[in-house]
Write an enzyme that holds these catalytic residues in place. Structure first.
Site, PDB file in Angstrom:
ATOM      1  N   PHE A 138       0.853  -1.122   0.049  1.00  0.00           N
ATOM      2  CA  PHE A 138       0.046  -0.047  -0.055  1.00  0.00           C
ATOM      3  C   PHE A 138       0.848   1.202  -0.056  1.00  0.00           C
ATOM      4  O   PHE A 138       1.625   1.317   0.947  1.00  0.00           O
ATOM      5  CB  PHE A 138      -1.019  -0.080   1.251  1.00  0.00           C
ATOM      6  CG  PHE A 138      -1.970   1.095   1.277  1.00  0.00           C
ATOM      7  CD1 PHE A 138      -3.134   1.268   0.700  1.00  0.00           C
ATOM      8  CD2 PHE A 138      -1.545   2.371   1.671  1.00  0.00           C
ATOM      9  CE1 PHE A 138      -4.119   2.143   0.746  1.00  0.00           C
ATOM     10  CE2 PHE A 138      -2.431   3.436   2.003  1.00  0.00           C
ATOM     11  CZ  PHE A 138      -3.577   3.322   1.424  1.00  0.00           C
ATOM     12  N   ASP A 223       9.294   2.615   2.048  1.00  0.00           N
ATOM     13  CA  ASP A 223       8.224   3.328   2.128  1.00  0.00           C
ATOM     14  C   ASP A 223       7.690   3.304   3.459  1.00  0.00           C
ATOM     15  O   ASP A 223       7.250   2.165   4.203  1.00  0.00           O
ATOM     16  CB  ASP A 223       6.922   2.811   1.209  1.00  0.00           C
ATOM     17  CG  ASP A 223       5.596   3.494   1.860  1.00  0.00           C
ATOM     18  OD1 ASP A 223       5.767   4.230   2.763  1.00  0.00           O
ATOM     19  OD2 ASP A 223       4.696   3.496   1.123  1.00  0.00           O
ATOM     20  N   LYS A 252       2.391  10.125   8.505  1.00  0.00           N
ATOM     21  CA  LYS A 252       1.985   9.708   9.530  1.00  0.00           C
ATOM     22  C   LYS A 252       2.489  10.150  10.768  1.00  0.00           C
ATOM     23  O   LYS A 252       2.424  11.465  11.016  1.00  0.00           O
ATOM     24  CB  LYS A 252       1.660   8.291   9.675  1.00  0.00           C
ATOM     25  CG  LYS A 252       0.687   7.580   8.491  1.00  0.00           C
ATOM     26  CD  LYS A 252       0.337   6.269   8.753  1.00  0.00           C
ATOM     27  CE  LYS A 252      -0.732   5.628   7.459  1.00  0.00           C
ATOM     28  NZ  LYS A 252      -1.887   6.102   7.558  1.00  0.00           N
TER      29      LYS A 252
END
Length: 400
Positions: A138, A223, A252
């Protein structure tokens, strides 16, 4: 206040939300419009790394907001310089580009890799642009990052996809090697696949991947939007494997709750020319001041060790829960963990836990047979014990 008094129809419907409005948050706790409190194990999907409204973020917002909010990214500002320097001083990277979301940081990484591939052509003189990514990965919700993701169904949702993202299998180095061609420029992966159910890349796989990419003159992109910023017990998840990637993305946790992300790269990969990359809010001083305050907390002596210790405690308590309720087990790194339920009861657990009285519990089920835990990195053992007791009560009820 009754929920019906809120005009939620003014919002675009993009997800199914319960009929509650959160009005306040402190630490591991949220309060809704009726005054009900919830123990929050989502924390904005691993965003609130220090919990809700920590004092260091409140202070940074107030202090920087009173000085300078947005001078334009056409000029330097002090907080962005300070945060970039802190990040490079504590990683293997030399340059930082700030953005607003993980997807935007990943877009930047894709663009940078393709620019580098154009400058470093294949032996046959061909531009290199393909980036090998992984099934179940993702990377975001832009067209390019959805194409890079390996989430089921995303290949047709907004077709046609952006080409150039062949998919390998995590922890299978042969599947990566089989996809390398003269068009390949990089390999991109999450060191811990979060959305697919908290699946860590094995250290041996990461080491083999680094060796393979160096041998074939490919970039390695990690990532760390979800797994970075102390979440695994190391400041960055790539450090679990003892490797040094070429590009890393953060999101985040780097903002602790505010919209901030970053793309980091080594000096020799920093090939953007003026005008090729940018963004109205990149390096915003208010957001980067918050990022610096967050990183200050993470770098305090003993903080990351406490994440490791608390993660080990959460793991042990989840395993006890498995023994009591006949569940399949748990996995993860640090304070990014998953509970394997063995049957498709995740959504049912989420709803019943939220509806517990007098205090609710907020959980996440990224797959029907699994729960994901993303607490604040400073969660207490008492708050873990309370969550385990509440979850056990829900499991008892479902089991009857």
């Amino acid at each position: 206040m009754e929920f019906s008094q809120y005009d939620v129809n003014a919002l675009l419907q993009i997800t199914n939300r319960p009929n509650l409005v959160f009005t306040e948050g402190r630490g591991m706790w949220l309060t809704d419009h009726n005054g009900k409190r919830y123990l929050d194990y989502l924390q904005g999907w691993a965003v609130n790394c220090l919990g809700h409204s920590p004092q260091c973020i409140v202070d940074a917002l107030a202090s920087q907001g009173a000085k300078l909010i947005n001078p334009s990214p056409a000029f330097y500002n002090e907080p962005s310089i300070r945060l970039a320097s802190m990040l490079t001083a504590n990683s293997c990277f030399d340059r930082v580009f700030f953005a607003n979301s993980g997807a935007e940081a990943n877009e930047g990484a894709i663009k940078l890799a393709r620019k580098w591939g154009k400058l470093n052509k294949s032996a046959a003189g061909e531009n290199r642009y393909e980036i090998i990514t992984f099934n179940h990965g993702f990377h975001g919700r832009t067209l390019a990052t959805m194409s890079a993701s390996g989430k089921s169904g995303w290949d047709t949702m907004f077709a046609p996809q952006v080409p150039g993202f062949p998919k390998a299998e995590l922890n299978d180095i042969a599947s990566v090697e089989a996809l390398i061609t003269d068009r390949t420029v990089a390999v991109m992966l999450e060191p811990v696949q979060g959305e697919s159910g908290v699946i860590p890349a094995q250290p041996e796989f990461m080491q083999a991947l680094r060796a393979l990419t160096k041998q074939r003159n490919l970039l390695l992109i990690v990532d760390e939007v979800q797994a970075g910023m102390g979440r695994t017990g190391e400041l960055f998840a790539y450090q679990l494997s003892g490797i040094e990637p070429d590009i890393m993305t953060l999101g985040k946790g780097i903002g602790g709750g505010v919209p901030l992300s970053a793309m980091l790269c080594r000096e020799e990969i920093a090939v953007f020319e003026a005008g090729e990359q940018g963004g109205t809010y990149n390096g915003n001083p208010v957001m980067t001041a918050v990022g610096a305050a967050v990183l200050d907390e993470l770098l305090k002596p003993g903080f990351l060790q406490s994440v490791k210790d608390t993660g080990a405690y959460l793991r042990a308590e989840l395993l006890k829960l498995c023994d009591r309720h006949g569940l399949e087990g748990e996995r993860g790194e640090g304070l990014l963990r998953a509970l394997k339920l063995g049957r498709d009861i995740g959504p049912q657990i989420v709803e019943q836990a939220r509806n517990l009285e007098p205090v609710g519990l907020l959980l996440n089920s990224p797959r029907p047979d699994l729960l994901r835990f993303m607490p604040a990195l400073n969660v207490s053992r008492d708050e873990i014990d309370q969550m385990i007791a509440m979850l056990s009560a829900v499991l008892d009820k479902i089991g009857r």
